[in-house]
Design an enzyme around this catalytic site. Structure first.
Site, short mmCIF file in Angstrom:
data_model
loop_
_atom_site.label_atom_id
_atom_site.label_comp_id
_atom_site.label_asym_id
_atom_site.label_seq_id
_atom_site.Cartn_x
_atom_site.Cartn_y
_atom_site.Cartn_z
N ASP A 1 0.86 -1.19 0.00
CA ASP A 1 0.00 0.00 0.00
C ASP A 1 0.89 1.23 0.00
O ASP A 1 1.82 1.33 0.81
CB ASP A 1 -0.90 -0.03 1.24
CG ASP A 1 -2.03 0.98 1.16
OD1 ASP A 1 -1.74 2.18 0.96
OD2 ASP A 1 -3.19 0.58 1.31
N VAL B 1 -10.93 2.59 -3.33
CA VAL B 1 -10.57 1.98 -4.61
C VAL B 1 -11.54 0.82 -4.84
O VAL B 1 -11.65 -0.09 -3.99
CB VAL B 1 -9.11 1.47 -4.63
CG1 VAL B 1 -8.81 0.77 -5.95
CG2 VAL B 1 -8.13 2.62 -4.40
N HIS C 1 -10.24 -5.81 -2.41
CA HIS C 1 -8.91 -5.99 -1.84
C HIS C 1 -9.02 -6.13 -0.33
O HIS C 1 -9.98 -5.67 0.28
CB HIS C 1 -7.98 -4.81 -2.19
CG HIS C 1 -8.53 -3.49 -1.79
ND1 HIS C 1 -9.44 -2.80 -2.55
CD2 HIS C 1 -8.30 -2.72 -0.70
CE1 HIS C 1 -9.74 -1.66 -1.95
NE2 HIS C 1 -9.08 -1.60 -0.81
N HIS D 1 -6.72 -5.52 3.25
CA HIS D 1 -5.56 -4.87 3.86
C HIS D 1 -4.95 -5.80 4.91
O HIS D 1 -5.67 -6.33 5.76
CB HIS D 1 -5.99 -3.59 4.60
CG HIS D 1 -6.62 -2.55 3.74
ND1 HIS D 1 -5.94 -1.44 3.30
CD2 HIS D 1 -7.87 -2.43 3.22
CE1 HIS D 1 -6.74 -0.68 2.57
NE2 HIS D 1 -7.93 -1.26 2.51
P1 AMP Z 1 -9.73 1.18 0.43
O1 AMP Z 1 -10.04 2.48 1.09
O2 AMP Z 1 -10.02 -0.02 1.25
O3 AMP Z 1 -10.39 1.17 -0.93
O4 AMP Z 1 -8.17 1.13 0.27
C1 AMP Z 1 -7.48 1.56 -0.84
C2 AMP Z 1 -6.04 1.55 -0.44
O5 AMP Z 1 -5.29 1.64 -1.62
C3 AMP Z 1 -5.60 2.71 0.46
O6 AMP Z 1 -5.03 2.17 1.64
C4 AMP Z 1 -4.59 3.46 -0.38
O7 AMP Z 1 -3.52 3.92 0.40
C5 AMP Z 1 -4.15 2.41 -1.36
N1 AMP Z 1 -3.69 2.86 -2.65
C6 AMP Z 1 -4.20 3.84 -3.43
N2 AMP Z 1 -3.52 3.93 -4.61
C7 AMP Z 1 -2.57 2.96 -4.57
C8 AMP Z 1 -1.55 2.54 -5.47
N3 AMP Z 1 -1.37 3.13 -6.66
N4 AMP Z 1 -0.74 1.52 -5.09
C9 AMP Z 1 -0.90 0.92 -3.89
N5 AMP Z 1 -1.85 1.28 -3.00
C10 AMP Z 1 -2.66 2.28 -3.32
#
Ligand code: AMP
Length: 142
Positions: free
Chosen positions: A35, A100, A104, A106
């Site tokens: 992340d 996003v 996924h 975490h």
């Molecule tokens: P969520 O809020 O569960 O959708 O988590 C999305 C996660 O993706 C967040 O923890 C962000 O920090 C992470 N994130 C956003 N863009 C990227 C990227 N390009 N590469 C890796 N992680 C990312």
């Protein structure tokens, strides 16, 4: 009705290799990478290749293999970073904190007395992400 999956989301681009990531694991169905805005040192995302917005519209057949890899990554990050514990989180739709829209999970290593940093907070330096990814790959035996 559930919203449609958008193949232009950032994780779909990472899966297609259109934008870079610090990968720690890949198999036929799943990828794991760092992340970029970690809530803790070694924060890793486990992402199925099959498209779905989140858990609500996912094919149940995706979830068993996904969580088998989540366990594998949790064990590896704990070992790699000598963590005291591991927090596993998963968000569905904006009200839950999802940002996003590709399913996924975490996996966040935890250290006694160290609180989680904010969700989608500060960008980590690429060299730090690369170093942690290297440690996790080593712990996975790769
Ligand atoms: P969520 O809020 O569960 O959708 O988590 C999305 C996660 O993706 C967040 O923890 C962000 O920090 C992470 N994130 C956003 N863009 C990227 C990227 N390009 N590469 C890796 N992680 C990312």
């Amino acid at each position: 009705m559930a919203e449609a999956y958008d193949p232009g989301n950032i994780f779909a681009k990472i899966l297609r290799g259109e934008i870079p990531s610090h990968r720690v694991y890949e198999d036929d169905a799943i990828v794991a990478f760092m992340d970029v805005m970690p809530q803790g040192t070694g924060h890793t995302l486990v992402v199925p290749k099959a498209p779905s917005r989140n858990m609500l519209d996912a094919d149940p057949a995706t979830l068993g293999p996904l969580f088998a890899v989540v366990q594998k990554i949790a064990v590896a990050v704990k070992k790699a970073l000598d963590a005291d514990g591991v927090t596993i989180m998963q968000f569905n739709e904006p009200a839950s904190g999802q940002t996003v829209y590709h399913l996924h999970v975490h996996v966040v290593p935890r250290f006694e007395g160290v609180p989680l940093k904010p969700h989608s907070g500060q960008m980590e330096k690429p060299e730090v992400l690369a170093e942690n990814a290297g440690k996790i790959r080593a712990a996975l035996g790769g």
